[in-house]
Motif scaffolding. Structure first.
Motif, PDB file in Angstrom:
ATOM      1  N   ASP A 110     -75.880   3.799  57.148  1.00 50.25           N
ATOM      2  CA  ASP A 110     -77.073   2.732  57.447  1.00 50.25           C
ATOM      3  C   ASP A 110     -76.449   1.346  57.463  1.00 50.25           C
ATOM      4  N   GLU A 111     -75.799   0.936  56.417  1.00 50.95           N
ATOM      5  CA  GLU A 111     -75.510  -0.598  56.241  1.00 50.95           C
ATOM      6  C   GLU A 111     -74.555  -0.838  57.306  1.00 50.95           C
ATOM      7  N   VAL A 112     -73.932  -0.054  57.923  1.00 48.56           N
ATOM      8  CA  VAL A 112     -73.060  -0.503  59.116  1.00 48.56           C
ATOM      9  C   VAL A 112     -73.729  -0.026  60.482  1.00 48.56           C
ATOM     10  N   ALA A 114     -75.424  -1.985  62.351  1.00 49.57           N
ATOM     11  CA  ALA A 114     -75.451  -2.930  63.253  1.00 49.57           C
ATOM     12  C   ALA A 114     -74.178  -2.986  64.040  1.00 49.57           C
ATOM     13  N   THR A 115     -73.174  -2.847  63.355  1.00 44.51           N
ATOM     14  CA  THR A 115     -71.919  -2.823  63.947  1.00 44.51           C
ATOM     15  C   THR A 115     -71.623  -1.627  65.074  1.00 44.51           C
ATOM     16  N   ILE A 116     -72.352  -0.621  64.731  1.00 43.59           N
ATOM     17  CA  ILE A 116     -72.266   0.706  65.770  1.00 43.59           C
ATOM     18  C   ILE A 116     -73.069   0.243  67.100  1.00 43.59           C
ATOM     19  N   ASN A 117     -74.179  -0.367  66.815  1.00 46.62           N
ATOM     20  CA  ASN A 117     -75.158  -0.819  68.083  1.00 46.62           C
ATOM     21  C   ASN A 117     -74.452  -1.859  68.782  1.00 46.62           C
ATOM     22  N   ALA A 118     -74.050  -2.802  68.174  1.00 47.09           N
ATOM     23  CA  ALA A 118     -73.214  -3.938  68.926  1.00 47.09           C
ATOM     24  C   ALA A 118     -71.935  -3.542  69.797  1.00 47.09           C
ATOM     25  N   TYR A 119     -71.407  -2.371  69.143  1.00 44.34           N
ATOM     26  CA  TYR A 119     -70.300  -1.891  70.048  1.00 44.34           C
ATOM     27  C   TYR A 119     -71.046  -1.175  71.276  1.00 44.34           C
ATOM     28  N   PHE A 120     -71.929  -0.371  71.164  1.00 47.26           N
ATOM     29  CA  PHE A 120     -72.444   0.326  72.194  1.00 47.26           C
ATOM     30  C   PHE A 120     -72.783  -0.546  73.096  1.00 47.26           C
ATOM     31  N   ALA A 121     -73.719  -1.727  72.646  1.00 42.41           N
ATOM     32  CA  ALA A 121     -74.364  -2.697  73.787  1.00 42.41           C
ATOM     33  C   ALA A 121     -73.234  -3.471  74.308  1.00 42.41           C
ATOM     34  N   TYR A 147     -65.602   7.952  65.892  1.00 39.76           N
ATOM     35  CA  TYR A 147     -64.248   7.378  65.352  1.00 39.76           C
ATOM     36  C   TYR A 147     -63.302   8.143  65.757  1.00 39.76           C
ATOM     37  N   PHE A 148     -63.136   8.855  66.900  1.00 39.64           N
ATOM     38  CA  PHE A 148     -61.981   9.694  67.003  1.00 39.64           C
ATOM     39  C   PHE A 148     -60.656   8.920  67.242  1.00 39.64           C
ATOM     40  N   ARG A 149     -60.387   8.058  67.661  1.00 41.67           N
ATOM     41  CA  ARG A 149     -59.376   7.198  68.198  1.00 41.67           C
ATOM     42  C   ARG A 149     -58.610   6.589  66.655  1.00 41.67           C
ATOM     43  N   GLY A 150     -59.216   6.919  65.625  1.00 36.41           N
ATOM     44  CA  GLY A 150     -58.495   6.196  64.241  1.00 36.41           C
ATOM     45  C   GLY A 150     -59.112   7.097  63.266  1.00 36.41           C
ATOM     46  N   PRO A 151     -59.106   6.201  61.839  1.00 37.15           N
ATOM     47  CA  PRO A 151     -59.492   6.893  60.558  1.00 37.15           C
ATOM     48  C   PRO A 151     -60.842   7.423  60.816  1.00 37.15           C
ATOM     49  N   SER A 152     -61.357   8.368  60.288  1.00 39.34           N
ATOM     50  CA  SER A 152     -62.635   8.857  60.373  1.00 39.34           C
ATOM     51  C   SER A 152     -63.735   7.826  59.459  1.00 39.34           C
ATOM     52  N   PHE A 153     -64.815   7.909  59.765  1.00 38.32           N
ATOM     53  CA  PHE A 153     -65.790   7.316  58.828  1.00 38.32           C
ATOM     54  C   PHE A 153     -65.580   7.687  57.287  1.00 38.32           C
ATOM     55  N   VAL A 154     -65.679   8.986  56.980  1.00 39.16           N
ATOM     56  CA  VAL A 154     -65.485   9.479  55.549  1.00 39.16           C
ATOM     57  C   VAL A 154     -64.092   8.961  55.165  1.00 39.16           C
ATOM     58  N   GLU A 155     -63.235   8.687  56.021  1.00 40.41           N
ATOM     59  CA  GLU A 155     -61.684   8.358  55.304  1.00 40.41           C
ATOM     60  C   GLU A 155     -61.984   6.807  54.965  1.00 40.41           C
ATOM     61  N   ILE A 156     -62.697   5.869  55.848  1.00 37.56           N
ATOM     62  CA  ILE A 156     -62.887   4.812  55.608  1.00 37.56           C
ATOM     63  C   ILE A 156     -63.652   4.524  54.357  1.00 37.56           C
ATOM     64  N   ARG A 186     -75.724  -6.472  46.779  1.00 36.81           N
ATOM     65  CA  ARG A 186     -75.698  -7.037  48.174  1.00 36.81           C
ATOM     66  C   ARG A 186     -74.387  -7.487  48.515  1.00 36.81           C
ATOM     67  N   ASP A 187     -73.644  -8.091  47.387  1.00 35.13           N
ATOM     68  CA  ASP A 187     -72.439  -8.728  47.605  1.00 35.13           C
ATOM     69  C   ASP A 187     -71.438  -7.435  47.830  1.00 35.13           C
ATOM     70  N   LEU A 188     -71.607  -6.426  47.313  1.00 36.25           N
ATOM     71  CA  LEU A 188     -70.655  -5.153  47.352  1.00 36.25           C
ATOM     72  C   LEU A 188     -71.128  -4.589  48.842  1.00 36.25           C
ATOM     73  N   ALA A 189     -72.557  -4.701  49.300  1.00 32.79           N
ATOM     74  CA  ALA A 189     -72.723  -4.202  50.612  1.00 32.79           C
ATOM     75  C   ALA A 189     -72.055  -5.121  51.739  1.00 32.79           C
ATOM     76  N   ARG A 190     -71.947  -6.481  51.440  1.00 37.60           N
ATOM     77  CA  ARG A 190     -71.343  -7.226  52.408  1.00 37.60           C
ATOM     78  C   ARG A 190     -69.551  -6.777  52.276  1.00 37.60           C
ATOM     79  N   GLN A 191     -69.244  -6.479  51.393  1.00 41.94           N
ATOM     80  CA  GLN A 191     -67.839  -6.098  51.067  1.00 41.94           C
ATOM     81  C   GLN A 191     -67.454  -4.900  51.746  1.00 41.94           C
ATOM     82  N   TRP A 192     -68.426  -3.860  51.909  1.00 44.60           N
ATOM     83  CA  TRP A 192     -68.304  -2.786  52.483  1.00 44.60           C
ATOM     84  C   TRP A 192     -68.568  -2.780  54.188  1.00 44.60           C
ATOM     85  N   PHE A 193     -69.255  -3.650  54.403  1.00 44.30           N
ATOM     86  CA  PHE A 193     -69.817  -4.146  55.851  1.00 44.30           C
ATOM     87  C   PHE A 193     -68.202  -4.519  56.461  1.00 44.30           C
TER      88      PHE A 193
END
Length: 216
Positions: A110-112, A114-121, A147-156, A186-193
């Motif tokens: 859920d925290e990322v 926005a990245t997924i939506n931006a890529y699709f857009a 994520y089929f071309r690189g590390p999986s979401f779970v690996e990340i 929230r700082d950790l959330a930004r690090q994860w993003f």
């Protein structure tokens, strides 16, 4: 009793969720394939809740079938993998409360978002709605960011959790939506993003192509 979620589906109680799964189970005869699209998607999301989901899914899910009873008089579900192998799974096990790791993984997705939506857009704006696997044109209603071309979401996510000191060190806010909270820090959330953005190699697949891949 608190509400229960299977993927995006919200049920008033876990009992209601179980009855929805049972309704699918008993609508098909033993040995038959679960060929209803919504039924298939429900079982995919249900299987994600299993504590051994990765082992059950293996190389990917081709379909689900109704398995004959193994213990007692009741049938069950069987995963048909993309390599042709089969394995059963207990829907009751899937309905057990999620582990902290599973909860954190859900929040991480859920925290990322926005990245997924931006890529699709960006792909839509560029007019490149093609499957990066089969090169077939895609409709917006039949497209999945994968994520089929690189590390999986779970690996990340696993790598980030290790760097943060382990899954149990990642605290979440109380859940108010689809079984999800947020990172309390929230700082950790930004690090994860940032961690995700730097490592995710995204691509587009058809919904069916993505369904057949391991759910990672």
């Amino acid at each position: 009793m608190p509400e229960f979620w299977i993927g995006h589906r919200r049920y008033r109680t876990k009992k209601d969720a179980g009855e929805a799964v049972q309704e699918v189970l008993y609508r098909y005869t033993v040995g038959s394939i679960v060929d209803g699209e919504e039924d298939h998607l429900l079982l995919l999301d249900l299987l994600d809740l299993h504590h051994e989901a990765a082992e059950k899914i293996g190389p990917g899910v081709e379909a689900f079938a109704i398995a004959p009873p193994q213990r007692g008089p009741y049938p069950g579900f069987e995963v048909i993998r993309t390599d042709g192998s089969r394995i059963d799974f207990s829907y009751l096990t899937c309905l057990k409360p999620p582990t902290h790791r599973q909860q954190v993984l859900n929040v991480m997705r859920d925290e990322v978002k926005a990245t997924i939506n931006a890529y699709f857009a960006s792909r839509q704006a560029a007019g490149t709605l093609l499957s990066d696997q089969s090169r077939t044109p895609l409709e917006t209603t039949n497209t999945a960011v994968s994520y089929f071309r690189g590390p999986s979401f779970v690996e990340i996510a696993e790598a980030f959790a290790r760097s943060a000191g382990g899954w149990e060190t990642i605290e979440l806010t109380p859940s108010t939506e689809p079984g999800l909270g947020r990172f309390s820090d929230r700082d950790l959330a930004r690090q994860w993003f940032t961690h995700h953005q730097e490592r995710a190699e995204l691509g587009l697949l058809s919904t069916r192509e993505n369904q057949r891949r391991p759910r990672t």
